[in-house]
Design a protein around this motif. Structure first.
Motif, short mmCIF file in Angstrom:
data_model
loop_
_atom_site.label_atom_id
_atom_site.label_comp_id
_atom_site.label_asym_id
_atom_site.label_seq_id
_atom_site.Cartn_x
_atom_site.Cartn_y
_atom_site.Cartn_z
N ALA A 100 6.07 -9.29 -5.66
CA ALA A 100 5.78 -8.10 -4.86
C ALA A 100 6.48 -6.88 -5.43
N LEU A 101 5.71 -5.80 -5.58
CA LEU A 101 6.22 -4.52 -6.07
C LEU A 101 5.82 -3.43 -5.08
N LEU A 102 6.81 -2.88 -4.39
CA LEU A 102 6.61 -1.79 -3.44
C LEU A 102 6.70 -0.47 -4.19
N PRO A 158 -4.29 -0.42 -11.59
CA PRO A 158 -5.07 -1.51 -12.19
C PRO A 158 -4.28 -2.37 -13.17
N ALA A 159 -3.50 -1.74 -14.04
CA ALA A 159 -2.71 -2.51 -15.01
C ALA A 159 -1.59 -3.28 -14.32
N LEU A 160 -0.90 -2.64 -13.38
CA LEU A 160 0.21 -3.30 -12.70
C LEU A 160 -0.26 -4.44 -11.81
N ALA A 161 -1.46 -4.30 -11.23
CA ALA A 161 -1.97 -5.34 -10.33
C ALA A 161 -2.28 -6.63 -11.06
N VAL A 181 2.21 -3.15 -3.19
CA VAL A 181 2.19 -2.62 -1.83
C VAL A 181 2.35 -1.12 -1.95
N LEU A 182 1.30 -0.39 -1.54
CA LEU A 182 1.24 1.06 -1.73
C LEU A 182 1.13 1.75 -0.38
N PRO A 183 2.25 2.04 0.25
CA PRO A 183 2.21 2.68 1.58
C PRO A 183 2.15 4.20 1.48
N ARG A 240 12.34 -10.21 -0.29
CA ARG A 240 12.87 -9.59 -1.49
C ARG A 240 11.71 -9.09 -2.32
N PHE A 241 11.93 -7.98 -3.02
CA PHE A 241 10.82 -7.37 -3.73
C PHE A 241 11.34 -6.43 -4.81
#
Length: 292
Positions: free
Chosen positions: A27-29, A46-49, A55-57, A97-98
């Motif tokens: 997980a990357l917030l 796109p590349a990071l996914a 998680v893009l709030p 944790r993230f």
């Protein structure tokens, strides 16, 4: 802009947070800044996914997230309140944790999050900021000119809200094109997303409260940490734009950060302030190398 992502709305103890979730892996917030929303990540997502669950709030007050009214002490929009939102969002999604990355105001929330909740974050990346205390302590004419909005947006009595509200699109274009980037680097769909939110008086008020908090309660929290010797202990990274205020006006961004994050590493990016939209390939590569 975010094919394959799922829209979520998560109630925290202080607000309702709108977020997009997509990808696979750890997980990357990722936290956006002013005057934007989660849409600022559309060129790097796109590349990071391919490697991470992103998680893009929208921060509270921004984008499609709730916009609670401000308070006289500006605690509602403090970085501490925002950081707690994000910890609770990640817990609701099942992540205790993230990994964490933030740009601009989102990087300031990220800084507060790793200080208040150090057990939650494995690694943190700060994009194009110096610590808040340092910004105010190092103000000179050049910096005040580049960061004039820090002092405009904190004015009381609804002054900035009223003036911005007279022509929101003019002010938005001016901000996006005045921090080392040019307004034409932003995609049409992303800009439309920013403008829709910016035309909402509640969003403009929340943005002003964000800056008012930085000039008041956030510094109280930061000074308490400095007095107690609390620093960022997880692996940390700072990226700054060659043409941004950080890149042009600070001789040694890494040196400025080291008292706050002793083990920090970093590099200059070929961009102005809005690094993920101006240099998306380089940004995605730097983040993937750091986060692993």
């Amino acid at each position: 802009m975010f094919d394959g992502f799922t829209e979520r709305r998560i109630a925290t103890s202080g607000a309702e947070v709108h977020a997009l979730v997509g990808g696979q892996g750890p997980a990357l917030l990722m936290l956006h800044g002013f005057p934007q929303s989660h849409a600022m990540w559309h060129r790097v997502a796109p590349a990071l996914a391919e490697r991470f669950t992103l998680v893009l709030p929208d921060l509270r007050g921004y984008g499609l997230s709730a916009k609670p009214p401000g308070d006289p002490a500006h605690e509602t929009y403090s970085k501490r309140a925002n950081a707690l939102d994000q910890v609770e969002v990640m817990a609701a999604l099942g992540y205790e944790r993230f990994l964490l990355a933030g740009h601009d105001r989102g990087a300031r929330v990220a800084h507060r999050l790793v200080l208040d909740h150090p057990d939650r974050v494995e690694r943190v990346a700060f994009l194009d900021i110096a610590p808040t205390l340092e910004v105010f302590a190092r103000i000179d004419q050049r910096m005040a000119t580049a960061y004039y909005h820090w002092f405009f947006l904190i004015q009381p009595g609804g002054l900035p809200e009223h003036l911005i509200g007279l022509d929101p699109e003019f002010y938005l274009r001016r901000v996006l094109g005045s921090i080392g980037s040019t307004a034409d680097v932003f995609g049409e769909e992303a800009f439309a997303n920013y403008l829709t939110a910016f035309r909402d008086p509640a969003t403009v008020h929340a943005m002003c409260e964000d800056y008012r908090a930085a000039a008041s309660i956030d510094q109280v929290h930061d000074r308490a940490d400095r007095a107690a010797g609390r620093v960022v202990t997880c692996p940390s990274l700072v990226l700054w734009g060659r043409n941004s205020a950080v890149g042009r006006l600070y001789d040694d961004p890494l040196g400025i950060w080291r008292p706050y994050a002793p083990g920090i590493q970093g590099q200059e990016m070929p961009a102005g302030h809005f690094i993920p939209e101006e240099a998306p390939e380089e940004t995605a590569r730097a983040l993937m190398e750091f986060f692993g």
